[in-house]
Each structure stands twice: as C-alpha cells, then as structure tokens.
Design an enzyme around this catalytic site. Sequence first.
Site, PDB file in Angstrom:
ATOM      1  N   SER A 216     -25.250 -57.060  -9.970  1.00 39.09           N
ATOM      2  CA  SER A 216     -24.839 -58.073 -11.018  1.00 39.09           C
ATOM      3  C   SER A 216     -26.274 -58.920 -11.663  1.00 39.09           C
ATOM      4  CB  SER A 216     -23.861 -58.806 -10.741  1.00 39.09           C
ATOM      5  OG  SER A 216     -22.668 -58.508 -10.508  1.00 39.09           O
TER       6      SER A 216
ATOM      7  N   GLY B  51     -24.279 -49.892  -6.985  1.00 39.37           N
ATOM      8  CA  GLY B  51     -24.924 -50.287  -5.906  1.00 39.37           C
ATOM      9  C   GLY B  51     -23.786 -50.704  -4.822  1.00 39.37           C
TER      10      GLY B  51
ATOM     11  N   GLU C  93     -12.398 -62.496 -20.532  1.00 40.16           N
ATOM     12  CA  GLU C  93     -11.595 -61.777 -19.380  1.00 40.16           C
ATOM     13  C   GLU C  93     -10.841 -60.589 -19.845  1.00 40.16           C
ATOM     14  OE1 GLU C  93      -9.784 -64.822 -17.435  1.00 40.16           O
ATOM     15  OE2 GLU C  93     -11.628 -66.134 -16.987  1.00 40.16           O
TER      16      GLU C  93
ATOM     17  N   ALA D  40     -15.669 -59.819 -18.087  1.00 37.00           N
ATOM     18  CA  ALA D  40     -15.421 -60.379 -16.382  1.00 37.00           C
ATOM     19  C   ALA D  40     -13.918 -59.364 -16.357  1.00 37.00           C
ATOM     20  CB  ALA D  40     -15.262 -61.543 -16.123  1.00 37.00           C
TER      21      ALA D  40
ATOM     22  N   HIS E  43     -21.223 -66.336 -10.224  1.00 37.71           N
ATOM     23  CA  HIS E  43     -21.315 -65.332 -11.175  1.00 37.71           C
ATOM     24  C   HIS E  43     -21.309 -66.521 -12.580  1.00 37.71           C
ATOM     25  CE1 HIS E  43     -21.090 -61.065 -10.323  1.00 37.71           C
ATOM     26  NE2 HIS E  43     -20.624 -61.812  -9.104  1.00 37.71           N
TER      27      HIS E  43
ATOM     28  N   ARG F  17     -23.007 -56.929  -2.765  1.00 36.84           N
ATOM     29  CA  ARG F  17     -23.791 -57.820  -2.600  1.00 36.84           C
ATOM     30  C   ARG F  17     -25.455 -57.224  -2.616  1.00 36.84           C
ATOM     31  NH1 ARG F  17     -21.228 -61.621  -4.285  1.00 36.84           N
ATOM     32  NH2 ARG F  17     -20.215 -63.226  -2.780  1.00 36.84           N
ATOM     33  N   SER F  18     -25.447 -56.142  -3.228  1.00 40.20           N
ATOM     34  CA  SER F  18     -26.735 -55.418  -3.412  1.00 40.20           C
ATOM     35  C   SER F  18     -27.721 -56.016  -4.449  1.00 40.20           C
ATOM     36  CB  SER F  18     -26.665 -53.871  -3.832  1.00 40.20           C
ATOM     37  OG  SER F  18     -26.047 -53.976  -5.001  1.00 40.20           O
ATOM     38  N   GLY F  19     -27.057 -56.861  -5.248  1.00 40.53           N
ATOM     39  CA  GLY F  19     -27.990 -57.527  -6.449  1.00 40.53           C
ATOM     40  C   GLY F  19     -27.871 -56.776  -7.734  1.00 40.53           C
TER      41      GLY F  19
ATOM     42  N   ARG G 100     -24.824 -67.190 -15.031  1.00 38.15           N
ATOM     43  CA  ARG G 100     -24.844 -66.709 -16.246  1.00 38.15           C
ATOM     44  C   ARG G 100     -25.512 -67.835 -17.279  1.00 38.15           C
ATOM     45  NH1 ARG G 100     -19.554 -64.493 -15.147  1.00 38.15           N
ATOM     46  NH2 ARG G 100     -18.969 -66.410 -16.483  1.00 38.15           N
TER      47      ARG G 100
END
Length: 176
Positions: free
Chosen positions: A15, A8, A60, A32, A48, A11-13, A52
């Site tokens: 995650s 997407g 990472e 990450a 983020h 900032r589309s959602g 979580r």
Amino acid sequence: MPYALITGGVRSGKSGFAEQRAGYDRRVLYVATGRAWDEEMEQRIKLHQERRPAEWGVLESGAPLTETLADQDGWDCILIDCLSTWLSCILLELPEPEWRAESTRRSVHAEAERLADHFAHPDRSAVIVTTETGLGGVALSPLGRAFQDLLGEVNQIVAKRAEDVYLIIAGRALKL
C-alpha cells in the site's frame, strides 16, 4: 498511462509503495474497498487514513467496483486498495454453497475484466493493489481456500492488462 498492479504478501509494504506510485503531488482518488467489521480492521483502516495525504479524495466502494468508478473521471490517478479486501467483502456476503459456485466465479471474473477494461484507456491512470495468494500455504478453511483460488484468478486477469506489475517483499519492489 494505463494501470499498474501492485501485489505482495500481507504487511509487505504494497500500500505504501502504491501510494508513492500514485504520486503525493497529484490529484489522487483513493478507492477503499475494506470494511471495518471488527476493531482490528478499524485500526488497519485508521493507519491507512493517517498515512494518506489529506488532499486526496476518498471513495468507499463495495462489490460493484466498476459501477463506483463510472463517474470518477477528472482525477490524475485512481488508487484502488485493494482487490483482496474487495473479494473478501463479496465472499463474506454469500452463503457457503455459493463460495465455489460457477455463477460466483463468472461474476467475479466479469467484474475483474470490466476493471481492466476501464483502466486500459491511455487517458486514465490507476494503481491497483492486491494480495499475492501464492506466497503462503493452502488455507485451512473452505472459505479461505475459495478466497485464495478466486483471488489468484482475479490477480491473473488484472495483471494480464497492466502496464506494470510490481511484487513487494519486505518493503522492496521487484518489477515483473
């Protein structure tokens, strides 16, 4: 279950959707790929982290993504967030003449193929997040165009082997 790819715009959602898909009640390893190279990115990472579950593992990872995942069996699901920041980190480490070099393209494609192979096993569950580059205009800078082109190719490689692919727009998921 083989992996799901979540794509997407920024900032589309995607995650948040990926986190739900991974399962809040499961043993999830959150991989990450972003780095805090400035204050704004630090804030994005912090958001983020706060969202979580504290019980999730965090790893990472840098450019050799599949090397990082080699010893990570035993989780119910692995969530990789995301391929676009992974690729950004790769390109930002390279001098400009290498952004569009065939050797760079082959290396990135090979890693995307290894990632798809890694999660193609029925006993591995994964959710992989990426940004859809085809939703915006052509980038204004050479780095931006190299990134868009290469990420579009990576997304196609990973999507080809995914069990499910979802496009997230305005927080809503469309299964492709």
